[in-house]
Design a protein around this motif. Structure first.
Motif, PDB file in Angstrom:
ATOM      1  N   UNK A   1     -29.459 -15.696  22.454  1.00 40.82           N
ATOM      2  CA  UNK A   1     -31.003 -15.342  22.111  1.00 40.82           C
ATOM      3  C   UNK A   1     -31.442 -15.638  20.737  1.00 40.82           C
ATOM      4  N   UNK A   2     -32.273 -14.820  20.086  1.00 40.85           N
ATOM      5  CA  UNK A   2     -32.695 -15.159  18.888  1.00 40.85           C
ATOM      6  C   UNK A   2     -33.030 -13.664  18.537  1.00 40.85           C
ATOM      7  N   UNK A   3     -32.862 -13.209  17.081  1.00 42.51           N
ATOM      8  CA  UNK A   3     -32.888 -12.156  16.403  1.00 42.51           C
ATOM      9  C   UNK A   3     -33.583 -12.293  15.072  1.00 42.51           C
ATOM     10  N   UNK A   4     -34.447 -11.295  14.856  1.00 43.75           N
ATOM     11  CA  UNK A   4     -35.421 -11.158  13.479  1.00 43.75           C
ATOM     12  C   UNK A   4     -35.351  -9.775  12.931  1.00 43.75           C
ATOM     13  N   UNK A   5     -35.514  -9.593  11.693  1.00 43.74           N
ATOM     14  CA  UNK A   5     -35.635  -8.382  11.047  1.00 43.74           C
ATOM     15  C   UNK A   5     -36.447  -8.416   9.698  1.00 43.74           C
ATOM     16  N   UNK A   6     -37.595  -7.718   9.742  1.00 48.88           N
ATOM     17  CA  UNK A   6     -38.175  -7.588   8.458  1.00 48.88           C
ATOM     18  C   UNK A   6     -38.273  -6.369   7.955  1.00 48.88           C
ATOM     19  N   UNK A   7     -38.089  -6.137   6.467  1.00 49.68           N
ATOM     20  CA  UNK A   7     -38.122  -4.966   5.741  1.00 49.68           C
ATOM     21  C   UNK A   7     -39.112  -4.999   4.495  1.00 49.68           C
ATOM     22  N   UNK A   8     -39.703  -3.841   4.452  1.00 56.00           N
ATOM     23  CA  UNK A   8     -40.565  -3.643   3.270  1.00 56.00           C
ATOM     24  C   UNK A   8     -40.065  -2.495   2.394  1.00 56.00           C
ATOM     25  N   UNK A   9     -39.593  -2.743   1.039  1.00 58.57           N
ATOM     26  CA  UNK A   9     -38.646  -1.569   0.173  1.00 58.57           C
ATOM     27  C   UNK A   9     -39.401  -1.380  -1.003  1.00 58.57           C
ATOM     28  N   UNK A  10     -39.643  -0.175  -1.145  1.00 64.18           N
ATOM     29  CA  UNK A  10     -40.181   0.129  -2.543  1.00 64.18           C
ATOM     30  C   UNK A  10     -39.444   1.472  -3.234  1.00 64.18           C
ATOM     31  N   UNK A  11     -39.549   1.661  -4.322  1.00 63.12           N
ATOM     32  CA  UNK A  11     -39.213   3.149  -5.113  1.00 63.12           C
ATOM     33  C   UNK A  11     -40.507   3.837  -5.627  1.00 63.12           C
ATOM     34  N   UNK A  12     -40.380   4.782  -6.214  1.00 61.43           N
ATOM     35  CA  UNK A  12     -41.396   5.627  -6.706  1.00 61.43           C
ATOM     36  C   UNK A  12     -42.060   4.938  -7.785  1.00 61.43           C
ATOM     37  N   UNK A  13     -41.278   3.879  -8.484  1.00 57.99           N
ATOM     38  CA  UNK A  13     -41.797   3.288  -9.544  1.00 57.99           C
ATOM     39  C   UNK A  13     -42.530   1.774  -9.200  1.00 57.99           C
ATOM     40  N   UNK A  14     -41.989   1.355  -7.870  1.00 62.06           N
ATOM     41  CA  UNK A  14     -42.318  -0.061  -7.602  1.00 62.06           C
ATOM     42  C   UNK A  14     -43.326   0.205  -6.164  1.00 62.06           C
ATOM     43  N   UNK A  15     -43.989   1.054  -6.153  1.00 60.43           N
ATOM     44  CA  UNK A  15     -44.908   0.942  -4.824  1.00 60.43           C
ATOM     45  C   UNK A  15     -45.773  -0.315  -4.899  1.00 60.43           C
ATOM     46  N   UNK A  16     -46.349  -0.486  -5.950  1.00 57.80           N
ATOM     47  CA  UNK A  16     -47.301  -1.899  -5.851  1.00 57.80           C
ATOM     48  C   UNK A  16     -46.502  -3.147  -5.752  1.00 57.80           C
ATOM     49  N   UNK A  17     -45.411  -3.139  -6.057  1.00 58.38           N
ATOM     50  CA  UNK A  17     -44.452  -4.436  -5.985  1.00 58.38           C
ATOM     51  C   UNK A  17     -43.412  -4.115  -5.029  1.00 58.38           C
ATOM     52  N   UNK A  18     -43.730  -4.241  -3.647  1.00 58.38           N
ATOM     53  CA  UNK A  18     -42.507  -4.129  -2.665  1.00 58.38           C
ATOM     54  C   UNK A  18     -41.642  -5.314  -2.722  1.00 58.38           C
ATOM     55  N   UNK A  19     -40.375  -5.177  -2.254  1.00 53.48           N
ATOM     56  CA  UNK A  19     -39.440  -6.276  -1.830  1.00 53.48           C
ATOM     57  C   UNK A  19     -39.738  -6.415  -0.320  1.00 53.48           C
ATOM     58  N   UNK A  20     -40.123  -7.612  -0.078  1.00 44.33           N
ATOM     59  CA  UNK A  20     -40.134  -8.087   1.405  1.00 44.33           C
ATOM     60  C   UNK A  20     -39.101  -9.133   1.686  1.00 44.33           C
TER      61      UNK A  20
END
Length: 564
Positions: free
Chosen positions: A243-262
Motif C-alpha cells: 500500500x501507500x503511507x503518508x504523514x504530515x506534522x506541524x511543530x511549533x514551540x512557545x517562541x515559534x508559534x508563527x513560524x512552524x516546521x511543516x
C-alpha cells in the motif's frame, strides 16, 4: 435366453423383508445426510487471528501500519511491537528511535497499553519517554461510518533532549546547556481520532488525526495526520499486503508559534506475515518539504496473541472467510452461503498454579532520572566553583552516568493464584565521569585530570507480587512493590576552593567520596506469557526510589520464569 429377475427365483416371500430393508436404508441415508447438513465441516482459510467486534482481522491490530493506528484489539488479546525509526536529515547526523509497546484488549471495545522509547543520536543514547495509553471504539464494526475510535496518551519524560525538532533561537541553546546540562525531556499528552474502513472487501484504509502538547520546557506543540491504504496480494491468510503511507506534522514551540516546521513524508508500505501471529512492516517514507527529513524509514515487528476462546462466529466481511461444505453441496443447495460457525470449546488448560514457586532470571537496562552534564573545561570548574556557581549541572548521585546494563533474579512463592512473596537481587555495571584537581599557589603546580568511576551497583529486596492470570489464556499481568538495600554506588567528587575568583590564582583541592549503602524502594508492573506450564517469558518496567529525585532510576527487564 430369457433373464429372470432375482426376486422371482427366490420366491415372493422375500419381498416384504427386502422392501423393509430398502426403506430402512433410505431412512438411514436420509438421516445421515441430515446429520451431515446439521454438523457441517467448515474449513476456514482466512486470517487466523480473531476479529474485533466484527472488524476485518487486518484492522483488529494495535498498529494498522507503522505510523497509523486503527480500531481496537479483540477482548483479551495482546499485541507486542518493536518499532525502529531512522531519520536522515539534510544537515547533521541521523536520528534513530526504538519503541517497545505492549497493548491489551478489554471488553466493551476498550484497550490499554504501555510504551517505552529509546533514542540514539550523535554518539549518545538512552531512554526518552515511558507512555501509558488508552483507546475506546464508539461502536461495533460498521455500526458508525469510518468506525471512529478515540485515543489518549500521557508521556513521562525520563531522559534528556538529544535532538530538537524545532531549532532553538540563536544564542539560547548553548547558554542553557552550559548552566544546567542538556534539558530534560518534558512530560506531554496526546489525543488522537482514529478512523478506519474497508472498501469493496479488498482495500483497507485508516487515518489518524493527532494533537500533542508538552507540559514544560519550550512547550512544544504538534498536530497533523497520518494515513495508509493497503490491499492483499496473497489473499489466502492475508500473508502479504502492499500500500501507500503518508504523514504530515506541524511543530511549533512557545517562541515559534508563527513560524512552524511543516513536515510531510510519503512512500510505500509492505506488510508480511511470516506466521499467523507475527507481522513485519516496512515503510520507507520520503520528505516532500524543506523541513522534512530526506528519508524516514520505519521497520516494525509485531506479535499478536488472541484469547484461547476466540470468537467462533465469522466476521462481517466475507473476504476473510471461505467455506467448503461437501454435505451441503451434495444436498443441491448453495455451498457459498455464509453461515454461523459454532464449535465445541474444550476445557481451558491451567497455565498458572494455585500454589507454586517461581524462579525468574532476567537481564535489565537501567536509566537514571538525571544525566551527567557534558564534560566542561576543568579550568571552568575551578573558576565557577570559586565563584559559587558550579557548571557541572545536575547528574545522578548514586548510579552515575545516564544508564547501566545488568542482570538479576528473584525467587517468589505464590501462596495463592493471585499473590506471592519473594526475594529479589540485581547487579548493574555502572560508571560515572569525574575529575581530580589540585592547585596550590605556594607550590608552582596545577594538577588536573579526568577520571572514571567504574563500579558495580547491587541491591537486595523483599517483594510482594500481585498477578491476575487471565482465564483461558497464557497471560498474567502483574505488579509488585519491594523494599531493601542498594550498595556500591554514590561515588562523587567535591571541589573545595579558597582565594580570588581566578582559576590560576586559587587554592583548589578535590575530595573523593566512596560508595555508600542506601535504602531502596521499588515498584513496577509487567506481563508474563507462559510458553509452557513450567516456563514463562516476563517483561516489565519498574522504578527505584533512593533518597531524592536525583538518585531515582528506572529499569526495563526481560527474562525467563521457571514455575514449580
Amino acid at each position: 435366453m430369457r433373464k429372470t429377475p432375482f426376486f422371482c427365483g427366490v420366491g415372493r416371500s422375500c419381498l416384504p423383508p427386502i422392501r423393509c430393508a430398502c426403506l430402512i436404508f433410505s431412512a438411514v441415508d436420509h438421516s445421515a445426510l441430515a446429520q451431515a447438513v446439521t454438523e457441517e465441516a467448515i474449513v476456514v482459510t482466512g486470517e487466523e487471528v480473531p476479529s474485533a467486534y466484527g472488524a476485518p482481522p487486518g484492522l483488529s491490530r494495535s498498529r494498522f501500519s507503522n505510523t497509523v493506528n486503527a480500531y481496537v484489539l479483540p477482548p483479551w488479546s495482546f499485541f507486542f511491537g518493536e518499532l525502529f525509526e531512522g531519520q536522515g536529515f539534510r544537515h547533521g547526523p541521523p536520528d534513530y528511535l526504538f519503541t517497545q509497546e505492549v497493548e491489551m484488549g478489554l471488553p466493551y471495545r476498550f484497550n490499554v497499553a504501555a510504551e517505552a522509547q529509546f533514542e540514539r543520536f550523535n554518539g549518545g543514547g538512552g531512554a526518552q519517554t515511558v507512555s501509558l495509553e488508552a483507546r475506546w471504539a464508539l461502536a461495533d464494526w460498521n455500526k458508525i461510518p469510518l468506525n471512529p475510535t478515540v485515543f489518549a496518551e500521557y508521556k513521562f519524560g525520563v531522559g534528556t533532549i538529544r535532538h530538537e525538532e524545532v531549532p532553538p533561537p540563536p544564542g539560547e541553546g548553548e547558554e542553557e546547556e552550559e548552566e544546567g546540562g542538556p534539558p530534560k525531556v518534558p512530560d506531554a499528552y496526546e489525543v488522537r481520532l482514529l478512523l478506519a474502513q474497508d472498501f469493496f472487501e479488498r482495500v483497507e484504509w485508516a487515518m489518524n488525526w493527532f494533537f500533542e502538547k508538552e507540559n514544560t520546557g519550550d512547550r512544544g506543540r504538534e498536530w497533523g495526520f497520518s494515513q495508509a491504504a493497503m490491499m492483499p496480494i496473497l489473499l489466502p491468510n492475508e500473508r502479504l499486503k502492499v500500500g501507500i503511507e503518508m504523514e504530515y506534522k506541524n511543530v511549533t514551540t512557545k517562541d515559534t508559534r508563527g513560524d512552524p516546521v511543516n513536515s510531510f513524508t510519503i512512500g510505500p508500505t509492505v506488510a508480511w506475515k511470516p506466521t499467523a501471529s507475527t507481522r513485519l512492516d516496512i515503510s520507507p517514507l520520503f520528505g516532500c518539504t524543506h523541513d522534512s527529513p530526506i528519508a524516514d524509514v520505519f521497520v516494525a515487528f509485531s506479535w499478536l496473541f488472541g484469547g484461547e476462546r476466540a470468537e467462533a462466529e465469522a466476521p462481517v466481511s466475507t473476504r476473510f472467510r471461505y467455506y467448503t461444505d461437501a454435505a451441503y453441496s451434495h444436498s443441491g443447495k448453495d455451498s457459498g452461503k455464509e453461515m454461523k460457525q459454532v464449535a465445541y470449546v474444550p476445557p481451558c488448560p491451567q497455565w498458572y498454579g494455585d500454589r507454586e514457586w517461581n524462579v525468574n532470571l532476567w537481564g535489565t537496562y537501567a536509566f537514571t532520572n538525571t544525566e551527567f552534564a557534558p564534560n566542561p573545561s576543568l579550568v571552568d570548574i575551578v573558576q565557577s566553583t570559586s565563584e559559587g556557581n558550579p557548571v557541572l549541572g545536575t547528574y545522578d548521585r548514586y548510579i552515575g552516568g545516564d544508564h547501566a546494563w545488568g542482570g538479576g533474579g528473584d525467587i517468589k512463592y505464590f501462596f495463592c493464584r493471585y499473590a506471592g512473596l519473594g526475594v529479589e537481587g540485581f547487579a548493574l555495571d555502572a560508571h560515572k565521569p569525574g575529575f581530580d584537581i589540585f592547585e596550590d599557589q605556594a607550590v608552582p603546580i596545577f594538577v588536573h585530570r579526568r577520571i572514571n568511576h567504574n563500579h558495580t551497583v547491587g541491591a537486595v529486596l523483599g517483594t510482594l507480587t500481585l498477578r491476575y492470570p487471565i482465564p483461558c489464556t497464557r497471560f498474567a499481568p502483574y505488579a509488585w512493590a519491594g523494599v531493601g538495600a542498594i550498595f556500591g554506588g554514590g561515588e562523587r567528587d567535591t571541589l573545595h576552593t579558597q582565594g580570588p575568583p581566578d582559576a590560576f590564582a586559587v587554592n583548589a583541592q578535590t575530595e573523593h567520596f566512596g560508595s555508600e549503602t542506601k535504602v531502596l524502594g521499588q515498584f513496577g508492573a509487567g506481563l508474563e506469557f507462559r510458553i509452557a506450564r513450567h516456563v514463562g517469558w516476563t517483561n516489565d518496567l519498574s522504578f527505584g526510589v533512593i533518597d531524592g529525585p536525583r538518585n531515582n532510576f528506572g529499569m526495563v527487564r526481560s527474562g525467563l520464569n521457571f514455575a514449580f
